[in-house]
Write a protein that holds these residues in place. Sequence first.
Motif, short mmCIF file in Angstrom:
data_model
loop_
_atom_site.label_atom_id
_atom_site.label_comp_id
_atom_site.label_asym_id
_atom_site.label_seq_id
_atom_site.Cartn_x
_atom_site.Cartn_y
_atom_site.Cartn_z
N UNK A 1 13.89 61.42 26.20
CA UNK A 1 15.25 61.94 26.34
C UNK A 1 16.24 61.18 25.45
N UNK A 2 16.12 59.87 25.38
CA UNK A 2 17.06 59.10 24.58
C UNK A 2 16.87 59.33 23.08
N UNK A 3 15.65 59.59 22.69
CA UNK A 3 15.40 59.86 21.28
C UNK A 3 15.81 61.28 20.89
N UNK A 4 15.67 62.21 21.84
CA UNK A 4 15.97 63.62 21.55
C UNK A 4 16.78 64.23 22.69
N UNK B 1 19.17 51.31 7.49
CA UNK B 1 18.79 51.41 6.07
C UNK B 1 17.31 51.75 5.92
N UNK B 2 16.52 51.32 6.88
CA UNK B 2 15.09 51.67 6.88
C UNK B 2 14.75 52.33 8.20
N UNK B 3 14.95 53.64 8.27
CA UNK B 3 14.70 54.36 9.51
C UNK B 3 13.40 55.17 9.43
N UNK B 4 12.38 54.52 8.89
CA UNK B 4 11.09 55.20 8.68
C UNK B 4 10.48 55.69 9.98
N UNK B 5 10.65 54.92 11.05
CA UNK B 5 10.08 55.31 12.34
C UNK B 5 10.65 56.64 12.82
N UNK B 6 11.98 56.72 12.86
CA UNK B 6 12.58 57.93 13.41
C UNK B 6 12.39 59.13 12.49
N UNK B 7 12.40 58.90 11.18
CA UNK B 7 12.15 60.00 10.25
C UNK B 7 10.75 60.59 10.48
N UNK B 8 9.77 59.71 10.62
CA UNK B 8 8.40 60.16 10.85
C UNK B 8 8.27 60.85 12.20
N UNK B 9 8.89 60.28 13.21
CA UNK B 9 8.83 60.87 14.55
C UNK B 9 9.51 62.22 14.59
N UNK B 10 10.67 62.31 14.01
CA UNK B 10 11.42 63.57 14.03
C UNK B 10 10.65 64.67 13.30
N UNK B 11 9.99 64.32 12.20
CA UNK B 11 9.20 65.31 11.47
C UNK B 11 8.05 65.82 12.32
N UNK B 12 7.38 64.92 13.04
CA UNK B 12 6.26 65.32 13.90
C UNK B 12 6.74 66.20 15.05
N UNK B 13 7.90 65.87 15.61
CA UNK B 13 8.46 66.66 16.71
C UNK B 13 8.86 68.05 16.21
N UNK B 14 9.50 68.10 15.05
CA UNK B 14 9.89 69.40 14.47
C UNK B 14 8.65 70.25 14.20
N UNK B 15 7.59 69.61 13.70
CA UNK B 15 6.35 70.34 13.45
C UNK B 15 5.75 70.90 14.73
N UNK B 16 5.86 70.13 15.82
CA UNK B 16 5.35 70.60 17.11
C UNK B 16 6.03 71.90 17.53
N UNK B 17 7.35 71.94 17.42
CA UNK B 17 8.08 73.15 17.82
C UNK B 17 7.79 74.32 16.87
N UNK B 18 7.66 74.00 15.59
CA UNK B 18 7.40 75.06 14.61
C UNK B 18 6.01 75.65 14.79
N UNK B 19 5.00 74.80 14.95
CA UNK B 19 3.63 75.28 15.10
C UNK B 19 3.42 76.06 16.37
N UNK B 20 4.14 75.69 17.43
CA UNK B 20 3.99 76.37 18.71
C UNK B 20 5.03 77.47 18.94
#
Length: 357
Positions: free
Chosen positions: A303-306, A9-28
Amino acid sequence: MPKITFNNSNNAFFQSLRQSVDNYFKLNNLKKTGNWQLYLKTWILIPAALGCYIYLLSGRYPPATGILTAVLLALTLVSIAFNVMHDACHGSYSEKKWVNSVMGLTMNALGSNAFIWKVKHNVIHHTYTNIDGLDDDIANGPLLRQCTTQKWLPMHRFQFLYMFVLYAVSTLSWMLRTDFKWYFTRKINNTRISRIDPGQHLLFWVSKLLYAFFYIALPVYLLGWQPWLTGFLIIHGTMGLTLTVVFQLAHMVEKTTFALADEVPKVIDSEWAIHEIKTTADFATGNRITSWLVGGLNFQIEHHLFPQISHIHYAALSKIVRRKCEIFGLPYNSYPSTWQALFSHIRLMKRLGNKFA
């Protein structure tokens, strides 16, 4: 089947992490799947394994050379499993689904079965990591006690010593016994295998027959049963020990946590991603040789997260994950070297051998 759910119900950690990871791939401007580095590994490892195999079949070598070549073949096969099979079965080897399917069949070439492995590993282990009663990776009783919720037996006092013998025979047991058990019972630990389509049935039996021909019948015919048996046991002993130790260092160490699934439905009071953080550990992440050989599985947290991101990106992602863990006040379990992780595993297994642990 025991029922476990996560409080997402409160997945703030993974939402924030996933956004940062997506930004890494997009920027690079990077794809999340494999690239030339992974494909180069494939072109090195598979021909190397074939070369060792053909050389062993020739029989033109002294015994010591044959033993060393058998060990080298085993280590190469393990590295294929870590680098090629593992990424392919997670769908991260290539953007093309058919390429992942084909390269995932390296699992069948090693004697096991990609379809069953995906259920055991991708579905069960990655969802219910270190949960006793669901995660089959910690369901090795009665010989091993891998968490405090498992029944203690007097022999467990010595498990930190004899466990390495069990590790060494693990692939032999898996390929010749456990695969068939899972296939016929349609059940892995307490989880049902819902459906196996006709194509998978055919592939299971064809693969097993081909394995029996190339790893048993043909070597026995060309070399005789005694040289074959010696080589076969050396190969499996090396494979089993290496594969099992690497996976144990990722979850069965002092820094990781465990949970229990029983008959009463249970809600774990954290989001799934935080559960993965707490039940997983990295090791030797600064060692490029280790990272190359084990297919980035020393970056087990990443690996377990992604799992659907290729392992060639894990070193870069680890910096993002570590930073997010610091921000959210979460542990980031890591051991500087393989040896430190191994000694931690031994200490944990010795402690679990205590009746009152």
